[in-house]
Write a protein that holds these residues in place. Structure first.
Motif, PDB file in Angstrom:
ATOM      1  N   LYS A  65       0.834  -1.198   0.000  1.00 56.23           N
ATOM      2  CA  LYS A  65       0.000   0.000   0.000  1.00 56.23           C
ATOM      3  C   LYS A  65       0.868   1.247   0.000  1.00 56.23           C
ATOM      4  O   LYS A  65       1.728   1.424   0.851  1.00 56.23           O
ATOM      5  N   GLY A  66       0.631   2.104  -0.977  1.00 59.08           N
ATOM      6  CA  GLY A  66       1.396   3.334  -1.104  1.00 59.08           C
ATOM      7  C   GLY A  66       0.565   4.531  -0.704  1.00 59.08           C
ATOM      8  O   GLY A  66      -0.664   4.462  -0.642  1.00 59.08           O
ATOM      9  N   SER A  67       1.248   5.622  -0.424  1.00 55.29           N
ATOM     10  CA  SER A  67       0.567   6.855  -0.047  1.00 55.29           C
ATOM     11  C   SER A  67       0.835   7.920  -1.093  1.00 55.29           C
ATOM     12  O   SER A  67       1.960   8.095  -1.552  1.00 55.29           O
ATOM     13  N   ARG A  68      -0.227   8.626  -1.461  1.00 54.69           N
ATOM     14  CA  ARG A  68      -0.081   9.739  -2.393  1.00 54.69           C
ATOM     15  C   ARG A  68       0.001  11.074  -1.652  1.00 54.69           C
ATOM     16  O   ARG A  68      -0.045  12.127  -2.264  1.00 54.69           O
ATOM     17  N   ALA A  69       0.089  11.010  -0.334  1.00 56.14           N
ATOM     18  CA  ALA A  69       0.183  12.242   0.442  1.00 56.14           C
ATOM     19  C   ALA A  69       1.467  12.974   0.096  1.00 56.14           C
ATOM     20  O   ALA A  69       2.464  12.364  -0.292  1.00 56.14           O
ATOM     21  N   ARG A  70       1.438  14.276   0.273  1.00 56.33           N
ATOM     22  CA  ARG A  70       2.605  15.087  -0.056  1.00 56.33           C
ATOM     23  C   ARG A  70       3.822  14.592   0.734  1.00 56.33           C
ATOM     24  O   ARG A  70       3.771  14.411   1.938  1.00 56.33           O
ATOM     25  N   HIS A  93       5.201  11.678   0.345  1.00 56.04           N
ATOM     26  CA  HIS A  93       5.233  10.221   0.477  1.00 56.04           C
ATOM     27  C   HIS A  93       4.975   9.517  -0.853  1.00 56.04           C
ATOM     28  O   HIS A  93       4.492   8.394  -0.864  1.00 56.04           O
ATOM     29  N   LEU A  94       5.277  10.172  -1.950  1.00 53.37           N
ATOM     30  CA  LEU A  94       5.037   9.566  -3.254  1.00 53.37           C
ATOM     31  C   LEU A  94       6.180   8.618  -3.605  1.00 53.37           C
ATOM     32  O   LEU A  94       7.041   8.914  -4.432  1.00 53.37           O
ATOM     33  N   ARG A  95       6.169   7.464  -2.954  1.00 54.37           N
ATOM     34  CA  ARG A  95       7.169   6.434  -3.204  1.00 54.37           C
ATOM     35  C   ARG A  95       6.765   5.636  -4.431  1.00 54.37           C
ATOM     36  O   ARG A  95       5.689   5.050  -4.481  1.00 54.37           O
ATOM     37  N   VAL A  96       7.614   5.619  -5.410  1.00 53.02           N
ATOM     38  CA  VAL A  96       7.333   4.945  -6.670  1.00 53.02           C
ATOM     39  C   VAL A  96       8.393   3.864  -6.877  1.00 53.02           C
ATOM     40  O   VAL A  96       9.590   4.122  -6.733  1.00 53.02           O
ATOM     41  N   SER A 114      15.354   4.513  -6.874  1.00 49.94           N
ATOM     42  CA  SER A 114      14.083   5.004  -7.409  1.00 49.94           C
ATOM     43  C   SER A 114      13.685   6.194  -6.535  1.00 49.94           C
ATOM     44  O   SER A 114      13.257   6.025  -5.393  1.00 49.94           O
ATOM     45  N   ILE A 115      13.860   7.392  -7.071  1.00 47.97           N
ATOM     46  CA  ILE A 115      13.749   8.611  -6.287  1.00 47.97           C
ATOM     47  C   ILE A 115      12.279   8.970  -6.046  1.00 47.97           C
ATOM     48  O   ILE A 115      11.484   8.999  -6.980  1.00 47.97           O
ATOM     49  N   PRO A 116      11.889   9.248  -4.787  1.00 50.44           N
ATOM     50  CA  PRO A 116      10.508   9.645  -4.507  1.00 50.44           C
ATOM     51  C   PRO A 116      10.073  10.847  -5.334  1.00 50.44           C
ATOM     52  O   PRO A 116      10.863  11.764  -5.587  1.00 50.44           O
ATOM     53  N   ASN A 117       8.813  10.846  -5.749  1.00 52.89           N
ATOM     54  CA  ASN A 117       8.266  11.953  -6.538  1.00 52.89           C
ATOM     55  C   ASN A 117       7.741  13.005  -5.567  1.00 52.89           C
ATOM     56  O   ASN A 117       6.535  13.146  -5.355  1.00 52.89           O
ATOM     57  N   SER A 118       8.657  13.743  -4.957  1.00 52.95           N
ATOM     58  CA  SER A 118       8.287  14.686  -3.899  1.00 52.95           C
ATOM     59  C   SER A 118       9.461  15.597  -3.613  1.00 52.95           C
ATOM     60  O   SER A 118      10.548  15.448  -4.185  1.00 52.95           O
ATOM     61  N   ALA A 119       9.243  16.538  -2.680  1.00 49.22           N
ATOM     62  CA  ALA A 119      10.341  17.387  -2.231  1.00 49.22           C
ATOM     63  C   ALA A 119      11.440  16.550  -1.591  1.00 49.22           C
ATOM     64  O   ALA A 119      12.626  16.894  -1.670  1.00 49.22           O
ATOM     65  N   THR A 120      11.056  15.442  -0.981  1.00 43.94           N
ATOM     66  CA  THR A 120      12.043  14.526  -0.410  1.00 43.94           C
ATOM     67  C   THR A 120      12.980  14.003  -1.494  1.00 43.94           C
ATOM     68  O   THR A 120      14.193  13.925  -1.313  1.00 43.94           O
ATOM     69  N   GLY A 121      12.410  13.649  -2.642  1.00 46.64           N
ATOM     70  CA  GLY A 121      13.212  13.154  -3.744  1.00 46.64           C
ATOM     71  C   GLY A 121      14.191  14.194  -4.249  1.00 46.64           C
ATOM     72  O   GLY A 121      15.351  13.882  -4.539  1.00 46.64           O
ATOM     73  N   GLU A 122      13.738  15.442  -4.358  1.00 45.75           N
ATOM     74  CA  GLU A 122      14.643  16.506  -4.810  1.00 45.75           C
ATOM     75  C   GLU A 122      15.779  16.694  -3.808  1.00 45.75           C
ATOM     76  O   GLU A 122      16.932  16.930  -4.187  1.00 45.75           O
ATOM     77  N   ARG A 123      15.448  16.536  -2.529  1.00 40.03           N
ATOM     78  CA  ARG A 123      16.488  16.651  -1.502  1.00 40.03           C
ATOM     79  C   ARG A 123      17.517  15.530  -1.640  1.00 40.03           C
ATOM     80  O   ARG A 123      18.718  15.758  -1.495  1.00 40.03           O
ATOM     81  N   HIS A 135       4.234   0.468 -15.629  1.00 42.24           N
ATOM     82  CA  HIS A 135       5.264  -0.442 -15.118  1.00 42.24           C
ATOM     83  C   HIS A 135       5.719  -0.079 -13.703  1.00 42.24           C
ATOM     84  O   HIS A 135       6.646  -0.697 -13.184  1.00 42.24           O
ATOM     85  N   PHE A 136       5.044   0.932 -13.095  1.00 40.89           N
ATOM     86  CA  PHE A 136       5.474   1.396 -11.780  1.00 40.89           C
ATOM     87  C   PHE A 136       4.324   1.374 -10.781  1.00 40.89           C
ATOM     88  O   PHE A 136       3.155   1.461 -11.132  1.00 40.89           O
ATOM     89  N   HIS A 137       4.701   1.251  -9.553  1.00 35.93           N
ATOM     90  CA  HIS A 137       3.774   1.377  -8.428  1.00 35.93           C
ATOM     91  C   HIS A 137       4.360   2.440  -7.493  1.00 35.93           C
ATOM     92  O   HIS A 137       5.451   2.272  -6.981  1.00 35.93           O
TER      93      HIS A 137
END
Length: 346
Positions: A25-30, A32-35, A149-158, A225-227
């Motif tokens: 189960k993934g979260s789309r919350a800001r 937490h966009l783990r892909v 696999s970099i998170p699609n979020s500000a966390t990923g940019e960091r 191809h991604f989750h």
């Protein structure tokens, strides 16, 4: 001479893609966009682009592996060892199952990749990569690389910002040498990293990336191809033998943060007036680079009427260098910047 390990005959398969939604189960919350790579086809295509089979003595540090579909493909393709670094609770069972069935070819660390874990996992007592030694920066390191696999979020940019900074400063795993990276990133992040002068996505991370590494876009399998289902692309990042930066990283990053707050305006206006905010075409407040920073404009070799977003890395290097050499520049760079950025986000 070390001998090549035999390729594993099997590893547990991950659940079918139609089960991932309930299993992982993934979260789309800001934030937490783990892909994660979900299909074997996408993982195998990435492994082919990484040329895993051409480097049988190379170990891989994989950050944000998710459940481990890409992990599995890399080991099955002949990677000497994969060290996974993942703190997500929903992924631990899958990663531990891969580790237990890998004949020592996978070693899992339940750690947050944001905690700068590289020094810790490379400690001799962990034996993550036995015998790993520093190599000269005149060539890419032969025995280790980083995948993620970099998170699609500000966390990923960091995460990207910290990896690029570490490569310039030769810190963390880059103490070992010129370690190449393969990163799956969201398409918008890819565009930011490779944006040319004048392109809307261009920002301070773009310039840091240009200064730090050669970046090559590779396979782009498609969102299915991604989750979670986001359009991710694989990037190859090879640190430059000599970083394209003329100052300390702190000075360059401070100047980039300052100037790109109003990248659509002319450099001379941003340096002279921008601090609090802009209304229409008029700037209010004090200069971000410090009181009196307009003196730097007369020391530049190019037309300072240029808009910040059109500036090249060479021009921004020149601004940062003149700022670093300025006797009256602020001695504390980040306190005011942090307060300013906090006000902007309110």
């Amino acid at each position: 001479m070390s001998t090549m390990q035999p390729i594993l005959r099997s590893l547990p398969r991950l659940p079918a893609p139609n089960l991932w939604q309930s299993k992982f189960k993934g979260s789309r919350a800001r934030g937490h966009l783990r892909v994660s790579v979900m299909t074997e086809d996408a993982a195998d295509a990435a492994v082919k682009d990484m040329q895993i089979s051409d480097h049988p003595q190379r170990s891989i540090i994989e950050i944000f592996p998710g459940p481990g579909q890409l992990t599995r493909s890399m080991v099955m393709a002949g990677a000497k060892k994969v060290i996974t670094v993942e703190s997500g609770e929903t992924f631990q069972e899958s990663l531990k199952a891969l580790e237990q069935n890998s004949e020592g070819r996978i070693q899992h660390f339940a750690m947050n990749p944001l905690s700068d874990p590289f020094d810790e996992i490379l400690l001799p007592e962990h034996t993550a990569i036995p015998g790993l030694k520093p190599q000269s920066w005149d060539k890419v390191h032969e025995d280790v690389m980083i995948v993620g696999s970099i998170p699609n979020s500000a966390t990923g940019e960091r995460v990207l910002h910290e990896l690029l900074t570490a490569s310039i400063q030769r810190m963390g795993v880059f103490r070992m040498g010129r370690v190449e990276m393969y990163m799956f990133c969201y398409k918008d992040a890819v565009q930011r990293l490779i944006a040319a002068p004048g392109m809307p996505p261009r920002n301070r991370v773009t310039l840091l990336a240009e200064a730090a590494a050669e970046i090559t876009p590779l396979v782009r399998p498609g969102a299915a191809h991604f989750h979670l289902p986001y359009d991710y692309q694989l990037l190859r990042l090879v640190p430059h033998e000599k970083p394209k930066i003329e100052t300390s990283v702190d000075v360059m990053d401070f100047c980039l943060r300052s100037l790109f707050t109003n990248k659509s305006h002319a450099l001379n206006k941003v340096i002279k007036y921008e601090r609090a905010h802009a209304i229409g075409s008029e700037f209010l407040g004090h200069p971000l680079l410090g009181p009196g920073a307009e003196i730097l404009l007369g020391r530049l070799s190019f037309d300072h009427n240029i808009k910040v977003k059109h500036m090249t890395l060479d021009q921004l290097n020149e601004v940062a260098l003149k700022f670093e050499q300025w006797p009256l520049r602020p001695t504390v760079l980040y306190d005011d910047m942090i307060m300013y950025e906090s006000r902007r986000k309110r």
